[in-house]
Design an enzyme around this catalytic site. Structure first.
Site, mmCIF file in Angstrom:
data_model
loop_
_atom_site.group_PDB
_atom_site.id
_atom_site.type_symbol
_atom_site.label_atom_id
_atom_site.label_comp_id
_atom_site.label_asym_id
_atom_site.label_seq_id
_atom_site.Cartn_x
_atom_site.Cartn_y
_atom_site.Cartn_z
ATOM 1 N N HIS A 67 38.138 21.352 41.302
ATOM 2 C CA HIS A 67 37.491 20.090 41.680
ATOM 3 C C HIS A 67 38.140 19.495 42.923
ATOM 4 C CE1 HIS A 67 35.834 20.606 37.725
ATOM 5 N NE2 HIS A 67 34.988 19.636 37.961
ATOM 6 N N PRO A 68 37.320 19.048 43.873
ATOM 7 C CA PRO A 68 37.880 18.420 45.076
ATOM 8 C C PRO A 68 38.419 17.031 44.741
ATOM 9 C CG PRO A 68 35.501 18.150 45.085
ATOM 10 C CD PRO A 68 35.832 18.993 43.872
ATOM 11 N N SER A 84 28.873 17.319 44.583
ATOM 12 C CA SER A 84 30.080 16.493 44.684
ATOM 13 C C SER A 84 29.894 15.403 45.737
ATOM 14 C CB SER A 84 31.261 17.398 45.024
ATOM 15 O OG SER A 84 32.427 16.634 45.104
ATOM 16 N N GLN A 85 29.262 15.761 46.846
ATOM 17 C CA GLN A 85 28.994 14.781 47.905
ATOM 18 C C GLN A 85 28.180 13.610 47.351
ATOM 19 O OE1 GLN A 85 30.011 14.744 51.312
ATOM 20 N NE2 GLN A 85 29.117 12.704 51.292
ATOM 21 N N GLU A 86 27.126 13.943 46.609
ATOM 22 C CA GLU A 86 26.267 12.897 46.026
ATOM 23 C C GLU A 86 27.059 12.025 45.058
ATOM 24 O OE1 GLU A 86 22.197 15.642 46.068
ATOM 25 O OE2 GLU A 86 23.028 14.968 44.144
ATOM 26 N N VAL A 120 40.556 14.222 37.779
ATOM 27 C CA VAL A 120 39.101 14.442 37.699
ATOM 28 C C VAL A 120 38.485 13.355 36.838
ATOM 29 C CG1 VAL A 120 37.240 16.021 37.008
ATOM 30 C CG2 VAL A 120 39.359 16.938 37.994
ATOM 31 N N CYS A 122 34.358 11.521 36.021
ATOM 32 C CA CYS A 122 32.912 11.615 36.295
ATOM 33 C C CYS A 122 32.543 10.447 37.206
ATOM 34 C CB CYS A 122 32.142 11.567 34.977
ATOM 35 S SG CYS A 122 30.360 11.745 35.235
ATOM 36 N N ALA A 123 32.428 10.738 38.500
ATOM 37 C CA ALA A 123 32.272 9.666 39.499
ATOM 38 C C ALA A 123 30.988 8.873 39.276
ATOM 39 C CB ALA A 123 32.289 10.269 40.902
HETATM 40 N N1 LIG Z 1 38.233 14.901 41.425
HETATM 41 C C1 LIG Z 1 37.016 14.514 40.974
HETATM 42 O O1 LIG Z 1 36.893 13.808 39.997
HETATM 43 N N2 LIG Z 1 35.934 14.971 41.689
HETATM 44 C C2 LIG Z 1 34.653 14.658 41.336
HETATM 45 N N3 LIG Z 1 34.202 13.959 40.296
HETATM 46 C C3 LIG Z 1 32.823 13.925 40.352
HETATM 47 O O2 LIG Z 1 32.068 13.361 39.591
HETATM 48 N N4 LIG Z 1 32.404 14.616 41.448
HETATM 49 C C4 LIG Z 1 33.518 15.087 42.101
HETATM 50 O O3 LIG Z 1 33.596 15.742 43.141
#
Ligand SMILES: NC(=O)NC1=NC(=O)NC1=O
Length: 174
Positions: A67-68, A84-86, A120, A122-123
């Protein structure tokens, strides 16, 4: 999308469609393809969840390392995956001011140094403020607890990406 359409896919089209439901881990849909035919979306999700939970700790940490960082180098260099961008832009990661960027960089660095894998979350389900708060709080966890917590976030991200695919027309995805 109809589950019968999914069940009729070739292996190649199945992985093309689901290859990034877990960030940069096409191995996972490649592995669960063996369970075809699926009953429904929830069945696909359950097999992905089962695959991840059955991994040894090193495997789970490997999934996390795919995961970035949030607001990290990939975002700045425009090399994030489409999903991921979205997700990152939805959480406000693309409009941070310099102080916020520095704060994310500092916290992400501290987190990675402590746990050996990236933070990480969930953005899509969190605001910018939620993310900073969670990152600060989860830094206090022990490694085992934090690994499980982070894997839980991966399955949330996967669940939303799966729903997005199932709600879209399959033809536009292949
Ligand atoms: N490190 C992260 O949490 N990355 C990310 N969470 C997401 O929901 N999209 C991502 O790229």
């Amino acid at each position: 999308m109809d589950i019968n359409v999914v069940n009729a896919l070739t292996y190649e089209d199945f992985v093309k469609l689901f290859g990034n439901v877990v960030e940069k881990c096409p191995l996972i849909p490649a592995a669960i393809w063996s369970h075809l035919p699926f009953k429904d979306l929830a069945d696909v999700e359950a097999h992905i969840r089962e695959f991840i939970h059955s991994l040894p700790d090193s495997g789970k940490e490997g999934v996390l390392r795919c995961h970035p960082d949030l607001a990290g180098l990939d975002l700045q260099s425009g090399t994030l995956t489409r999903e991921s961008q979205e997700e990152q832009s939805q959480a406000g990661m693309t409009t941070l001011d310099s102080a916020e960027s520095l704060q994310m960089y500092t916290l992400n660095t501290e987190y990675k140094e402590r746990f050996g894998f990236p933070f990480v979350i969930c953005a899509r389900l969190n605001s910018k403020a939620d993310i900073v708060r969670q990152l600060s709080e989860r830094l206090k966890n022990d490694r085992a607890a934090e690994r499980e917590r982070a894997v839980e976030e991966v399955t949330k991200i996967c669940s939303l990406r799966l729903r997005n695919i199932f709600l879209s027309d399959i033809q536009t995805k292949l």
